[in-house]
Write a protein that holds these residues in place. Structure first.
Motif, PDB file in Angstrom:
ATOM      1  N   HIS A  17       0.519  -0.976  -0.061  1.00  0.00           N
ATOM      2  CA  HIS A  17       0.251  -0.131  -0.070  1.00  0.00           C
ATOM      3  C   HIS A  17       0.983   1.262   0.501  1.00  0.00           C
ATOM      4  O   HIS A  17       1.428   1.578   0.917  1.00  0.00           O
ATOM      5  CB  HIS A  17      -0.757  -0.089   1.371  1.00  0.00           C
ATOM      6  N   SER A  18       0.801   2.457  -1.318  1.00  0.00           N
ATOM      7  CA  SER A  18       1.414   3.313  -1.252  1.00  0.00           C
ATOM      8  C   SER A  18       1.204   4.211  -0.345  1.00  0.00           C
ATOM      9  O   SER A  18       2.450   4.896   0.072  1.00  0.00           O
ATOM     10  CB  SER A  18       1.489   3.256  -2.543  1.00  0.00           C
ATOM     11  N   GLY A  19       0.070   4.331  -0.005  1.00  0.00           N
ATOM     12  CA  GLY A  19      -0.232   5.288   1.232  1.00  0.00           C
ATOM     13  C   GLY A  19       0.471   5.871   2.930  1.00  0.00           C
ATOM     14  O   GLY A  19       0.581   6.239   2.983  1.00  0.00           O
ATOM     15  N   LYS A  20       1.241   4.195   3.065  1.00  0.00           N
ATOM     16  CA  LYS A  20       2.252   4.053   3.965  1.00  0.00           C
ATOM     17  C   LYS A  20       3.352   5.460   3.608  1.00  0.00           C
ATOM     18  O   LYS A  20       3.593   6.236   4.826  1.00  0.00           O
ATOM     19  CB  LYS A  20       2.754   2.701   4.347  1.00  0.00           C
ATOM     20  N   LYS A  21       3.784   4.688   2.923  1.00  0.00           N
ATOM     21  CA  LYS A  21       4.893   5.741   2.276  1.00  0.00           C
ATOM     22  C   LYS A  21       4.830   7.393   2.062  1.00  0.00           C
ATOM     23  O   LYS A  21       5.296   8.200   2.799  1.00  0.00           O
ATOM     24  CB  LYS A  21       5.724   5.845   0.780  1.00  0.00           C
ATOM     25  N   TYR A  22       3.238   7.701   1.899  1.00  0.00           N
ATOM     26  CA  TYR A  22       2.919   9.249   1.799  1.00  0.00           C
ATOM     27  C   TYR A  22       2.636   9.568   2.862  1.00  0.00           C
ATOM     28  O   TYR A  22       3.027  11.090   2.991  1.00  0.00           O
ATOM     29  CB  TYR A  22       2.095   9.234   0.747  1.00  0.00           C
ATOM     30  N   PHE A  23       2.130   8.821   3.981  1.00  0.00           N
ATOM     31  CA  PHE A  23       1.518   9.121   4.827  1.00  0.00           C
ATOM     32  C   PHE A  23       2.964   9.751   5.845  1.00  0.00           C
ATOM     33  O   PHE A  23       3.417  10.986   6.451  1.00  0.00           O
ATOM     34  CB  PHE A  23       1.693   8.061   6.151  1.00  0.00           C
ATOM     35  N   LEU A  24       4.278   8.236   5.486  1.00  0.00           N
ATOM     36  CA  LEU A  24       6.169   8.891   6.273  1.00  0.00           C
ATOM     37  C   LEU A  24       7.055  10.352   5.995  1.00  0.00           C
ATOM     38  O   LEU A  24       6.482  10.851   6.902  1.00  0.00           O
ATOM     39  CB  LEU A  24       6.200   7.160   5.920  1.00  0.00           C
ATOM     40  N   ALA A  25       6.416  10.258   4.722  1.00  0.00           N
ATOM     41  CA  ALA A  25       6.958  11.729   4.013  1.00  0.00           C
ATOM     42  C   ALA A  25       6.562  12.546   4.036  1.00  0.00           C
ATOM     43  O   ALA A  25       6.793  13.437   4.940  1.00  0.00           O
ATOM     44  CB  ALA A  25       7.224  11.439   2.062  1.00  0.00           C
ATOM     45  N   PHE A  26       5.287  12.696   4.150  1.00  0.00           N
ATOM     46  CA  PHE A  26       4.616  14.109   4.479  1.00  0.00           C
ATOM     47  C   PHE A  26       4.581  14.566   6.045  1.00  0.00           C
ATOM     48  O   PHE A  26       4.387  15.647   6.466  1.00  0.00           O
ATOM     49  CB  PHE A  26       3.064  14.074   4.290  1.00  0.00           C
ATOM     50  N   PHE A  27       4.540  13.110   6.662  1.00  0.00           N
ATOM     51  CA  PHE A  27       4.977  13.117   8.578  1.00  0.00           C
ATOM     52  C   PHE A  27       6.130  14.638   9.050  1.00  0.00           C
ATOM     53  O   PHE A  27       6.613  15.051   9.585  1.00  0.00           O
ATOM     54  CB  PHE A  27       5.170  11.728   9.363  1.00  0.00           C
ATOM     55  N   LEU A  28       7.183  13.076   7.698  1.00  0.00           N
ATOM     56  CA  LEU A  28       8.576  14.256   8.461  1.00  0.00           C
ATOM     57  C   LEU A  28       8.783  15.447   8.059  1.00  0.00           C
ATOM     58  O   LEU A  28       9.241  15.823   8.239  1.00  0.00           O
ATOM     59  CB  LEU A  28       9.597  12.961   6.665  1.00  0.00           C
ATOM     60  N   VAL A  29       8.451  16.079   6.555  1.00  0.00           N
ATOM     61  CA  VAL A  29       8.466  17.081   5.834  1.00  0.00           C
ATOM     62  C   VAL A  29       7.903  17.664   6.631  1.00  0.00           C
ATOM     63  O   VAL A  29       8.385  19.118   7.268  1.00  0.00           O
ATOM     64  CB  VAL A  29       7.560  17.153   4.786  1.00  0.00           C
ATOM     65  N   SER A  30       6.927  17.357   7.815  1.00  0.00           N
ATOM     66  CA  SER A  30       5.844  18.508   8.623  1.00  0.00           C
ATOM     67  C   SER A  30       6.559  18.730   9.563  1.00  0.00           C
ATOM     68  O   SER A  30       7.346  19.864  10.229  1.00  0.00           O
ATOM     69  CB  SER A  30       4.777  17.426   9.089  1.00  0.00           C
ATOM     70  N   ILE A  31       7.399  17.489  10.327  1.00  0.00           N
ATOM     71  CA  ILE A  31       7.938  17.425  11.409  1.00  0.00           C
ATOM     72  C   ILE A  31       9.390  18.719  11.661  1.00  0.00           C
ATOM     73  O   ILE A  31       9.586  19.528  12.261  1.00  0.00           O
ATOM     74  CB  ILE A  31       8.619  16.248  12.065  1.00  0.00           C
ATOM     75  N   PHE A  32      10.044  18.193  10.048  1.00  0.00           N
ATOM     76  CA  PHE A  32      11.329  19.091   9.956  1.00  0.00           C
ATOM     77  C   PHE A  32      11.167  20.572   9.543  1.00  0.00           C
ATOM     78  O   PHE A  32      11.810  21.516  10.248  1.00  0.00           O
ATOM     79  CB  PHE A  32      11.845  19.041   8.237  1.00  0.00           C
ATOM     80  N   CYS A  33       9.363  20.805   9.024  1.00  0.00           N
ATOM     81  CA  CYS A  33       9.103  22.203   8.162  1.00  0.00           C
ATOM     82  C   CYS A  33       8.823  23.117  10.328  1.00  0.00           C
ATOM     83  O   CYS A  33       9.445  24.098  10.418  1.00  0.00           O
ATOM     84  CB  CYS A  33       8.512  22.163   7.179  1.00  0.00           C
ATOM     85  N   LEU A  34       8.188  22.212  11.071  1.00  0.00           N
ATOM     86  CA  LEU A  34       7.611  22.870  12.174  1.00  0.00           C
ATOM     87  C   LEU A  34       9.103  23.597  13.191  1.00  0.00           C
ATOM     88  O   LEU A  34       9.194  24.388  13.837  1.00  0.00           O
ATOM     89  CB  LEU A  34       6.630  21.770  12.314  1.00  0.00           C
ATOM     90  N   SER A  35       9.957  22.423  13.486  1.00  0.00           N
ATOM     91  CA  SER A  35      11.375  22.162  13.551  1.00  0.00           C
ATOM     92  C   SER A  35      11.695  23.391  14.027  1.00  0.00           C
ATOM     93  O   SER A  35      12.041  24.198  14.563  1.00  0.00           O
ATOM     94  CB  SER A  35      11.714  20.950  14.120  1.00  0.00           C
ATOM     95  N   LEU A  36      12.236  23.864  12.306  1.00  0.00           N
ATOM     96  CA  LEU A  36      13.060  24.831  12.079  1.00  0.00           C
ATOM     97  C   LEU A  36      12.489  25.538  11.602  1.00  0.00           C
ATOM     98  O   LEU A  36      12.664  27.042  12.587  1.00  0.00           O
ATOM     99  CB  LEU A  36      12.975  24.923  10.087  1.00  0.00           C
ATOM    100  N   GLY A  37      11.181  26.057  11.208  1.00  0.00           N
ATOM    101  CA  GLY A  37       9.989  27.528  11.704  1.00  0.00           C
ATOM    102  C   GLY A  37      10.469  27.909  13.365  1.00  0.00           C
ATOM    103  O   GLY A  37      11.000  29.308  13.688  1.00  0.00           O
ATOM    104  N   ILE A  38      10.094  26.628  14.521  1.00  0.00           N
ATOM    105  CA  ILE A  38      10.500  27.090  15.731  1.00  0.00           C
ATOM    106  C   ILE A  38      11.860  27.886  16.038  1.00  0.00           C
ATOM    107  O   ILE A  38      11.538  28.342  16.673  1.00  0.00           O
ATOM    108  CB  ILE A  38      10.359  25.960  16.517  1.00  0.00           C
ATOM    109  N   ILE A  39      13.152  26.938  15.137  1.00  0.00           N
ATOM    110  CA  ILE A  39      14.272  28.149  15.558  1.00  0.00           C
ATOM    111  C   ILE A  39      14.670  28.837  14.851  1.00  0.00           C
ATOM    112  O   ILE A  39      14.809  30.073  15.264  1.00  0.00           O
ATOM    113  CB  ILE A  39      15.394  26.700  14.534  1.00  0.00           C
ATOM    114  N   ILE A  40      14.128  29.526  13.738  1.00  0.00           N
ATOM    115  CA  ILE A  40      14.432  30.264  12.864  1.00  0.00           C
ATOM    116  C   ILE A  40      13.628  31.607  13.723  1.00  0.00           C
ATOM    117  O   ILE A  40      13.670  32.500  14.332  1.00  0.00           O
ATOM    118  CB  ILE A  40      13.847  30.285  12.331  1.00  0.00           C
ATOM    119  N   GLU A  41      12.236  31.455  14.348  1.00  0.00           N
ATOM    120  CA  GLU A  41      11.437  32.347  15.259  1.00  0.00           C
ATOM    121  C   GLU A  41      11.946  32.219  16.264  1.00  0.00           C
ATOM    122  O   GLU A  41      11.954  33.661  16.770  1.00  0.00           O
ATOM    123  CB  GLU A  41      10.225  31.459  15.881  1.00  0.00           C
TER     124      GLU A  41
END
Length: 328
Positions: A17-41
């Motif tokens: 099921h390819s949905g698992k790959k998409y879930f993991l990819a978007f989850f990691l992108v979300s964590i990365f962007c939110l974490s980097l945003g907090i650091i910048i702020e």
């Protein structure tokens, strides 16, 4: 409780099921962007420079406003104003400001007070050529002169505009937006993965009751099997197994009608699918494959040919005659 055969089918085909790959990819992108945003702020703003010290774009600027015009130009998309530009002065320098409506009203309120000035902060940006031309015309009208031109613009106006809607940490807001959007998409894929898992368990149990999965498992290692991995379809001796997202097992003898379906985006065919109708009027989608590329087209044709070869009595094509025959 899943029996051994049901567990075997789920382990072999459920993991695709390819949905698992998409879930993991978007989850990691979300964590990365939110974490980097907090650091910048969390970073401290750099010291602002004076408006006359601007030498490049993307500099943090401080300036005092003692006078400001009405809007001289704006940029809009789909009828919605995105940017509004004004001419302003600190009594010595004249510069272009990019303001929101609320910021403009706030500055005007300050100027109406006794202080008669407003201290503002923003980021320097390049001035588009067409905005420069407008600014030259407005400047000449305000100061009743015709001396200012594009060529000598920098002698009369600050060569960079100041965007009050931006700050040194503006990228954090963009990252936060991307992170939130990615998180929402990850949740959607996560919910779909759970739905697919539950649906697969239900389907496999149903197929076990209808066909007996032991017979299907016995055919999995047959040398005559044909698998189209791009389409995620496996042709066994007596059955088709589709495992693109939901596991479906179809007996060749149960198929009564088959036709190709073209999926279009803005009129362009992007994917091709095989629609199968069985004796019990159930519809299945097979071989959802990209319409681009010779290999994909060949694989799609082979899928249809193989089904017809194993059941020559199938009605082929979405035609008035076949629709009438199915409605009898």
């Amino acid at each position: 409780m899943k029996n051994k055969d049901e567990k075997t089918i789920l382990e072999i085909f459920g993991k695709n099921h390819s949905g698992k790959k998409y879930f993991l990819a978007f989850f990691l992108v979300s964590i990365f962007c939110l974490s980097l945003g907090i650091i910048i702020e969390s970073r401290r703003f750099p010291d602002a420079i004076k408006v006359e010290e601007i030498s490049d774009s993307n500099q943090y600027v401080e300036c005092t406003v003692v006078g400001i015009t009405d809007s001289i130009a704006n940029y809009s998309e789909n009828g919605i104003i995105k940017d509004e530009y004004y001419l302003a002065t600190d009594g010595i320098n004249v510069y272009i400001l990019n303001l929101s409506a609320s910021q403009y009203n706030l500055i005007c309120n300050y100027l109406n007070d006794e202080a008669a000035s407003s201290l503002i902060y923003g980021m320097s940006e390049e001035i588009p050529q067409d905005l420069k031309e407008v600014a030259v015309d407005i400047y000449n009208q305000l100061y009743q002169t015709d001396e200012v031109t594009i060529d000598n613009f920098n002698n009369y106006l600050v060569p960079y505009l100041i965007n009050l809607k931006a700050n040194p940490n503006s990228s954090a807001q963009i990252l936060r937006g991307i992170g939130i959007l990615s998180g929402i998409i990850a949740i959607i894929f996560g919910i779909y993965c759970i739905f697919a898992m539950l649906k697969n368990r239900k389907n496999v149990k149903k197929f076990n009751n209808e066909y007996g999965l032991n017979l299907i498992i016995e055919q999995l290692n047959d040398s005559t099997n044909i698998e189209f991995k791009k389409s995620k379809v496996l042709f066994l001796k007596d059955y088709i197994i589709s495992y693109s997202s939901i596991i479906n097992i179809i007996k060749y003898d149960d198929i009564v009608w088959m036709y190709p379906y073209d999926f279009r985006v803005y009129g362009i065919i992007t994917n091709k699918r095989i629609i199968i109708i069985t004796r019990d009027k159930k519809q299945y989608v097979l071989a959802n494959i990209s319409a681009f590329g010779k290999d994909n087209k060949d694989q799609f044709k082979k899928c249809m040919d193989d089904i017809v070869k194993r059941n020559p009595n199938i009605l082929i094509g979405y035609t008035p005659e076949n629709i009438a025959a199915m409605n009898k």
